[in-house]
Design a protein around this motif. Structure first.
Motif, short mmCIF file in Angstrom:
data_model
loop_
_atom_site.label_atom_id
_atom_site.label_comp_id
_atom_site.label_asym_id
_atom_site.label_seq_id
_atom_site.Cartn_x
_atom_site.Cartn_y
_atom_site.Cartn_z
N MET A 113 0.84 -1.20 0.00
CA MET A 113 0.00 0.00 0.00
C MET A 113 0.87 1.25 0.00
O MET A 113 0.62 2.18 -0.76
CB MET A 113 -0.91 -0.03 1.24
CG MET A 113 -1.97 1.03 1.22
SD MET A 113 -3.21 0.70 -0.06
CE MET A 113 -3.92 2.30 -0.30
N SER A 156 3.82 1.51 -1.20
CA SER A 156 4.42 1.67 -2.53
C SER A 156 3.44 2.34 -3.49
O SER A 156 3.83 3.14 -4.32
CB SER A 156 4.82 0.31 -3.10
OG SER A 156 5.43 -0.46 -2.12
N LEU A 157 2.16 1.98 -3.34
CA LEU A 157 1.16 2.61 -4.21
C LEU A 157 1.10 4.11 -3.92
O LEU A 157 0.99 4.93 -4.84
CB LEU A 157 -0.21 1.98 -3.97
CG LEU A 157 -0.49 0.65 -4.68
CD1 LEU A 157 -1.80 0.06 -4.17
CD2 LEU A 157 -0.55 0.82 -6.19
N LEU A 158 1.15 4.47 -2.63
CA LEU A 158 1.11 5.90 -2.27
C LEU A 158 2.36 6.62 -2.77
O LEU A 158 2.28 7.74 -3.27
CB LEU A 158 0.98 6.04 -0.75
CG LEU A 158 -0.41 5.66 -0.21
CD1 LEU A 158 -0.38 5.57 1.32
CD2 LEU A 158 -1.46 6.67 -0.67
N ARG A 200 4.08 5.83 -5.37
CA ARG A 200 3.90 6.00 -6.81
C ARG A 200 3.02 7.21 -7.10
O ARG A 200 3.25 7.98 -8.01
CB ARG A 200 3.24 4.76 -7.42
CG ARG A 200 4.17 3.59 -7.67
CD ARG A 200 3.38 2.41 -8.24
NE ARG A 200 2.46 2.77 -9.31
CZ ARG A 200 2.82 3.01 -10.57
NH1 ARG A 200 4.06 2.87 -10.93
NH2 ARG A 200 1.94 3.38 -11.47
N ARG A 201 1.97 7.36 -6.26
CA ARG A 201 1.04 8.47 -6.44
C ARG A 201 1.76 9.80 -6.24
O ARG A 201 1.55 10.75 -7.00
CB ARG A 201 -0.13 8.34 -5.45
CG ARG A 201 -1.11 9.48 -5.48
CD ARG A 201 -1.85 9.50 -6.80
NE ARG A 201 -2.51 10.79 -7.06
CZ ARG A 201 -1.96 11.79 -7.74
NH1 ARG A 201 -0.72 11.68 -8.20
NH2 ARG A 201 -2.63 12.89 -7.96
N ARG A 240 4.88 10.48 -6.68
CA ARG A 240 5.83 10.74 -7.77
C ARG A 240 5.12 11.14 -9.07
O ARG A 240 5.71 11.77 -9.93
CB ARG A 240 6.66 9.47 -8.05
CG ARG A 240 7.84 9.26 -7.13
CD ARG A 240 8.86 8.34 -7.79
NE ARG A 240 8.26 7.10 -8.26
CZ ARG A 240 8.17 5.98 -7.53
NH1 ARG A 240 8.64 5.99 -6.29
NH2 ARG A 240 7.64 4.89 -8.01
N SER A 300 -2.33 13.78 -14.34
CA SER A 300 -2.62 13.12 -15.62
C SER A 300 -3.94 13.59 -16.22
O SER A 300 -4.27 13.23 -17.34
CB SER A 300 -2.63 11.60 -15.43
OG SER A 300 -3.30 11.25 -14.26
N ASN A 322 -11.91 7.65 -15.51
CA ASN A 322 -10.51 7.48 -15.10
C ASN A 322 -9.87 8.83 -14.78
O ASN A 322 -10.50 9.89 -14.97
CB ASN A 322 -9.71 6.66 -16.14
CG ASN A 322 -9.47 7.39 -17.45
OD1 ASN A 322 -9.45 8.62 -17.50
ND2 ASN A 322 -9.28 6.64 -18.53
N ALA A 323 -8.65 8.79 -14.31
CA ALA A 323 -8.02 10.02 -13.82
C ALA A 323 -7.73 11.00 -14.95
O ALA A 323 -7.58 12.20 -14.72
CB ALA A 323 -6.73 9.67 -13.08
N LEU A 373 -7.06 3.31 -5.28
CA LEU A 373 -5.86 4.01 -5.74
C LEU A 373 -5.22 3.27 -6.93
O LEU A 373 -4.79 3.87 -7.91
CB LEU A 373 -4.87 4.11 -4.57
CG LEU A 373 -3.65 4.99 -4.76
CD1 LEU A 373 -4.04 6.40 -5.15
CD2 LEU A 373 -2.84 5.01 -3.46
N GLN A 375 -4.40 4.30 -10.88
CA GLN A 375 -3.04 4.24 -11.44
C GLN A 375 -2.99 3.33 -12.67
O GLN A 375 -2.39 3.67 -13.69
CB GLN A 375 -2.05 3.76 -10.37
CG GLN A 375 -1.88 4.78 -9.25
CD GLN A 375 -0.81 4.39 -8.25
OE1 GLN A 375 -0.13 3.38 -8.42
NE2 GLN A 375 -0.67 5.18 -7.20
N THR A 378 1.16 -5.11 -1.46
CA THR A 378 0.00 -4.71 -0.67
C THR A 378 -0.68 -5.98 -0.15
O THR A 378 -1.49 -6.61 -0.83
CB THR A 378 -0.97 -3.87 -1.54
OG1 THR A 378 -0.23 -2.78 -2.10
CG2 THR A 378 -2.12 -3.32 -0.74
#
Lengths: 253, 508
Positions: A1, A3-5, A7-8, A10, A14, A145-146, B268, B272, B335
């Motif tokens: 988790m 690592s996901l944050l 990544r966010r 960095r 978008s 999507n984003a 999240l 991504q 995760t």
């Protein structure tokens, strides 16, 4: 988790700019038509695989049927049909998707005013697939999507027709879905709008009405906005929803 | 004259079809790929049944029979070859040919309100016939009975932005004992519409069987037509198809992993992964003109060239995506709360997968090394280029990891095709397709992002398309209920997303 944050943190922003700037693309577009150059040779009508063009004394193109295959542009001997820019824009009536243009009836033009007065600027949308190839459905999904981020416009997808202001319909209205789609619409409370997404919801094209397939959303429901394309890009779907509530006007290619 | 389809053709009387198919599976380890029914009464032959098998050698074998139109029935093959179960029900619905002794002869494609005795793929039923709804009894669907047993109906309209299907869960509390999926809501009659139509018209339909596998469908169809026309596309066209087919796999696999995260409420990661998918689809639009690669392939070749600019662009974008995807999947696997949801969930048993003819990601995640790029190499693929990515666990995690492994293969394949492209002269992108061989059938096979995708095309005595049968990888729907049994009902969306089958592909 974590690592996901990381990544966010960095990642750059978008989300796309708005108004949408169509990405440069090659081919696969609805054509623009220049009547002055048309010699009525009929080459386009013979090349069209979905009978969207007729050249019977005069040229006509039905953008609701067009699947943007570009074959008409390839065979046009005079250059009267040329690649369009970006994507075909949504319309408040089936007539507005005809080329040459037909003026939409007054009642259609009043819709936007009414919708805006009642629904305000925020919209809750219920999507229903009435028998599509899933292309429009994926593009509707892509609006969330984003990059396309439809929520920045105050538009949200809801899980129940009871919560929805707008029914977003994709697909040809197949025999096996007709009843379920009708019940979904009936479950919505007034005021409610219907937006048809994609060639097959707008007209049934490229599928053929028969024992299984239908002629699009309007055969079963009162459609307020038509979003042409096969499938329409996410930007076009957002435009169609904004058009439904009068936040933008109707434009032409 | 017999067409060079590479298939060994075995004709048997209809009374022995079940034995013949069973024997081929038993003695030669054949695998049923597709079964097609035809109406050849006009040619004085009756109804045809064509069971197409893949042999371990890579060859094809077709067991064929003619059924007497005065008494349209034959001994069901399903008990000998369980993978035939849905095919036989489909042929029964659409052509009215009765598989005698089928263990589950209920309707499949046609729903309950379709009148009895009317079979739309028969040649004497007009394509534009309007058919009134017939009254029909409401019958229990799952058949699970007992104290405390509940039946939970879901669909056909679901809560998210997804396709329609009806699921009937039978269970006690949260545990699913039995799932019955009722599908074919998006059945558009594409196979009927194709009959007698031009090659280009049918291409427009083939591309829209399903948007997410559109290019695979177009190429499968094109390969069948090319065989019937005796045409070989130029090397450049073949390489371009190869690059774009792998770009199709990439955007699907990356997007499917992102959507899997939605099934486990890891929002999240949905965003991504969604951004990566979006970039791959914009690459499609930029180099080939369409986010779903519609209008790219055609019989005889391709309609777009990949020039130097496009080649460089593809190479640059996949370099970026490769880095980011690696870090993305790494983050997902770190995760624990996510991985825990996936592990041991929705296990598809290898035996069930084999018996019922599962293909694609689902088969490979259950230990079956089946990939059409390897078993039936087409276009630019050679058997040594693709080693099927296989896992043995058969759970949701295995299906995710198979996709992740295949993404790496796709990067390598795209680079190898791009390396060769500059050395191939631009030349002809489309080899003209002349008349099709009359009275023949041919088959085109691709490995779509979802698995083996088979298009079977038959011509009449004038060389027009008279039967078009599409067996997409989404026939894997037949095995999904087996992976759900014993799991918790709230895990169904996660299991479903791990198979990521399309309804449109199956329903046609």
């Amino acid at each position: 988790m974590l690592s996901l944050l990381r990544r966010r943190l960095r990642a750059r922003v978008s989300t796309s700019r708005w108004p949408a700037v169509p990405a440069p693309t090659v081919g696969r577009q609805q054509p623009v038509f220049d009547p002055a150059r048309c010699d009525l040779s009929g080459a386009c009508a013979s090349a069209c695989p979905v009978a969207a063009i007729s050249v019977d004394g005069s040229f006509s193109l039905d953008r609701a049927r067009c699947i943007s295959c570009s074959r008409c542009i390839e065979v046009c001997p005079t250059g009267a049909l040329a690649p369009g820019i970006g994507f075909a824009t949504p319309a408040l009536g089936r007539e507005s998707l005809l080329e040459p243009p037909v003026h939409p009836p007054a009642a259609v033009r009043e819709l936007a005013e009414r919708a805006r007065a009642v629904l305000g600027r925020s919209l809750h949308v219920r999507h229903v697939d009435a028998g599509s190839c899933n292309g429009c459905d994926w593009e509707i999904s892509a609006t969330t999507n984003a990059v396309h981020d439809i929520q920045r416009f105050g538009i949200d997808f809801v899980a129940s027709p009871r919560h929805a202001d707008v029914l977003l319909v994709t697909g040809t209205m197949t025999r096996n879905l007709q009843i379920a789609v009708r019940r979904t619409y009936d479950a919505m409370s007034e005021p409610r709008l219907v937006v048809a997404v994609g060639a097959c919801a707008c007209s049934g094209s490229p599928f053929e009405p028969g024992y299984a397939s239908g002629e699009g959303a309007a055969a079963e429901l009162p459609v307020d906005v038509y979003i042409p394309g096969c499938p329409p890009r996410p930007e076009a779907i957002i435009q169609g929803l904004l058009l439904a509530v009068g936040r933008i006007g109707e434009a032409r290619i | 004259m017999r067409l060079e389809t590479g298939a060994e053709r075995i004709t048997v009387p209809s009374s022995t079809i079940a034995d013949a198919c069973g024997q081929l599976v038993r003695d030669r380890a054949a695998r049923l790929m597709v079964m097609t029914g035809t109406d050849e009464r006009d040619a004085g032959r009756g109804y045809g049944l064509y069971f197409l098998f893949a042999l371990p050698s890579g060859g094809l074998a077709s067991i064929e029979t003619m059924v007497d139109p005065a008494r349209p029935s034959y001994p069901s093959v399903t008990r000998a070859v369980p993978a035939a179960h849905w095919y036989e029900r489909e042929v029964k619905d659409l052509l009215g040919i009765e598989p005698e002794g089928h263990p589950d002869p209920r309707r499949l494609v046609l729903h309950d309100d379709w009148p009895r005795g009317l079979h739309p793929l028969r040649k004497d039923v007009p394509g534009d016939l309007a058919v009134a709804r017939a009254p029909h009894p409401h019958e229990p669907i799952t058949g699970v009975r007992g104290e405390g047993v509940m039946e939970v109906p879901v669909g056909p309209i679901h809560a998210g932005i997804i396709e329609p299907g009806h699921f009937r869960f039978g269970g006690v509390g949260e545990v699913v004992l039995h799932l019955e999926a009722r599908l074919f809501y998006t059945h558009r009659g594409i196979e009927k519409s194709a009959e007698g139509r031009s090659i280009e018209r049918v291409l427009a339909l083939a591309e829209r069987i399903c948007a997410a596998c559109s290019l695979s469908h177009a190429v499968s169809y094109a390969q069948a037509i090319e065989q019937l026309a005796g045409v070989t596309p130029a090397r450049r066209a073949v390489l371009i198809r190869g690059v774009l087919l792998e770009l199709e796999r990439l955007y699907n696999h990356v997007g499917d992993i992102a959507n899997l995260c939605a099934g486990a409420a890891l929002q999240l990661a949905v965003y991504q992964g969604g951004v990566l998918k979006e970039r791959l689809q914009e690459l499609n639009a930029e180099v080939a003109g369409h986010r779903y690669l519609f209008g790219v392939a055609r019989p005889g070749g391709v309609r777009v060239d990949l020039d130097e600019v496009a080649q460089l662009r593809i190479a640059a974008v996949i370099d970026e995506i490769e880095d980011e995807f690696g870090s993305y999947v790494g983050a997902l696997l770190e995760t624990d709360s996510f991985v825990e949801r996936l592990t041991g969930t929705g296990v598809l048993d290898r035996g069930v997968a084999e018996d019922l003819g599962a293909v694609g990601v689902a088969a490979r995640a259950s230990g079956i090394p089946l990939d059409a790029r390897h078993s039936h190499p087409y276009g630019p693929f050679r058997p040594d280029m693709v080693t099927p990515v296989v896992r043995s666990e058969g759970d949701v995690r295995a299906r995710m990891l198979v996709r992740a492994g295949e993404v790496a293969t796709s990067f390598a394949l795209i680079r190898s095709f791009l390396d060769e492209l500059p050395a191939v002269a631009p030349g002809q992108l489309v080899t003209p397709v002349g008349p099709l061989a009359p009275g023949q059938w041919a088959v085109g096979i691709t490995e779509s992002p979802r698995g083996e995708n088979v298009h079977w095309v038959m011509t009449d005595d004038r060389g027009a398309i008279t039967r078009y049968r599409v067996r997409s990888a989404s026939y894997n729907w037949a095995v999904v209920p087996f992976a759900v049994t014993g799991n918790l009902l709230p895990d169904f969306p996660l299991i479903n997303k791990s198979f990521e089958l399309c309804y449109a592909c199956l329903d046609r």
